[in-house]
Design an enzyme around this catalytic site. Structure first.
Site, PDB file in Angstrom:
ATOM      1  CG  HIS A  98      -4.017   1.154   8.455  1.00  0.00           C
ATOM      2  ND1 HIS A  98      -4.153  -0.120   7.964  1.00  0.00           N
ATOM      3  CD2 HIS A  98      -5.010   1.321   9.354  1.00  0.00           C
ATOM      4  CE1 HIS A  98      -5.187  -0.708   8.536  1.00  0.00           C
ATOM      5  NE2 HIS A  98      -5.728   0.149   9.380  1.00  0.00           N
TER       6      HIS A  98
ATOM      7  NE  ARG B  44      -0.943  -0.184   4.959  1.00  0.00           N
ATOM      8  CZ  ARG B  44      -0.196   0.619   5.725  1.00  0.00           C
ATOM      9  NH1 ARG B  44       0.160   1.800   5.255  1.00  0.00           N
ATOM     10  NH2 ARG B  44       0.197   0.235   6.917  1.00  0.00           N
TER      11      ARG B  44
ATOM     12  CE1 TYR C 258       3.388   1.415   8.561  1.00  0.00           C
ATOM     13  CE2 TYR C 258       2.579   2.912  10.251  1.00  0.00           C
ATOM     14  CZ  TYR C 258       2.398   2.251   9.058  1.00  0.00           C
ATOM     15  OH  TYR C 258       1.235   2.416   8.342  1.00  0.00           O
TER      16      TYR C 258
END
Length: 379
Positions: free
Chosen positions: A278, A274, A287
């Site tokens: 998110h 992706r 992250y």
């Protein structure tokens, strides 16, 4: 000697293990390929139907613009939240295209593009994410189950529907979309177990985008691949490049027909990424690195397919412009539909909860109706 070997001292000619344990199966035919299947950039691409590739391209262009517009609507406050599938469009479009109209799709919350690709209007597909209602379309009319926000709970539902359809003699395959995070949920494993035991006509598509929100796959599973999880349940596993639209279409079409023919369920792992966070509420920079994202941007499924089509002489500037124009029309329709304020009925909260409303539900509905009436009288 293993636990399944005949024990010392067993009577001559006795069967070990007992018949109830069933015959041992060779796991080799169930195992996925060592590397994700790729088509674009290989000799296999030359054998593909040119119109199929152009259709995949047109749908990818629409899908990318759909994601962009939905993200913009979220920034404008017209959607409460949006989990973009940017970078994963090939997975979702191929999933929709591999199914017949009579088949069923079971999406997760990130799979609204697959839902739209099945013919559901964007404003209906995004109703839950808008915060207006639990669901926005007629599942029976489109053969698309409601979006599932709890991870992997749609997977057992897909198995149940597929098994029930086969018992009735209906020619139906169910395809359940799951993220890599969903494979860490018990529902996923229960679904695979039931599917294997029942030999249900169902396909599980795991879109492995590397992260369950911020948790990398390496901290979720020690399996060689997620596709290897199939063999533990006696079903076939396939591993495919999720950014290769042609490979995705080929593998999913084969998987659906494998299940339809009675040869058993299939677990397909699509290795993808992706490109966006998110959701709009997530800060992905905490992250993952810009270098990692850039490496995957170089494998953008839309760019990969367009490059192949141009190099093969299968598409020209006019066709690219036509696809872009159709995508802008879709975006314009989305803006117009979301600009209009919806007429909401609070009492619809109690509709379709139970076939026969419970006493508690009727009581709650009556209380809300009284409150709404009181507010109306006070105006």
């Amino acid at each position: 000697m293993t636990l399944l070997d005949q024990p010392a001292g067993a009577p001559m000619g006795s069967v070990w293990p007992p018949d109830a344990h069933g015959p041992r199966r060779d796991p080799a035919p169930l195992l996925p390929d060592p590397e994700p299947l790729r088509v674009l950039g290989t000799q296999a691409a030359d054998k593909l139907d040119a119109e199929l590739l152009r259709e995949l391209y047109r749908r990818l262009v629409l899908g990318r613009r759909y994601n962009q517009q939905a993200t913009t609507l979220t920034k404008q406050g017209r959607l409460a939240v949006y989990p973009a599938s940017t970078g994963q469009e090939a997975c979702q479009i191929a999933a929709a295209m591999a199914l017949r109209e009579t088949d069923w799709l079971f999406p997760s919350y990130r799979d609204t593009l697959a839902v739209v690709s099945r013919g559901v209007r964007p404003v209906e597909a995004l109703t839950l994410l808008r915060g207006n209602a639990h669901h926005g379309w007629d599942p029976k009319a489109h053969r698309v189950a409601p979006l599932s926000t709890p991870l992997a709970t749609q997977a057992p539902h897909a198995v149940g529907l597929a098994h029930a359809a086969r018992l009735r003699g209906d020619d139906v395959v169910a395809l359940a979309l799951v993220g890599d995070g969903g494979t860490s949920e018990g529902d996923f494993h229960e679904a695979l177990n039931f599917a294997g035991v029942l030999n249900a006509p169902v396909v599980f598509l795991v879109q492995n985008n590397g992260y369950a929100i911020s948790v990398p796959l390496a901290k979720q599973s020690a399996a060689p691949t997620l596709a290897h999880k199939a063999v533990g349940y006696g079903i076939s596993g396939r591993l495919v490049d999720g950014n290769d639209a042609a490979a995705m279409h080929s593998v999913l079409t084969e998987a659906v027909e494998h299940a339809r023919s009675g040869r058993g369920p299939v677990l397909v792992e699509a290795v993808t990424y992706r490109l966006e966070a998110h959701t709009n509420a997530d800060d992905a920079t905490r992250y993952r690195t810009p270098e990692e994202v850039a490496a995957w941007q170089a494998r953008d499924p839309l760019a990969m397919l367009e490059t192949h089509l141009r190099e093969a002489g299968l598409i020209d500037d006019a066709e690219v412009a036509a696809a872009a124009e159709a995508a802008e029309e879709l975006a314009g329709e989305m803006r117009a539909e979301f600009h209009a304020e919806p007429e909401l009925d609070p009492l619809s909260l109690f509709t379709h909860v139970y076939a026969e409303p419970t006493p508690q539900l009727r009581e709650q509905a009556a209380l809300l109706a009284a409150e709404l009436a009181a507010e109306a009288d006070a105006r």
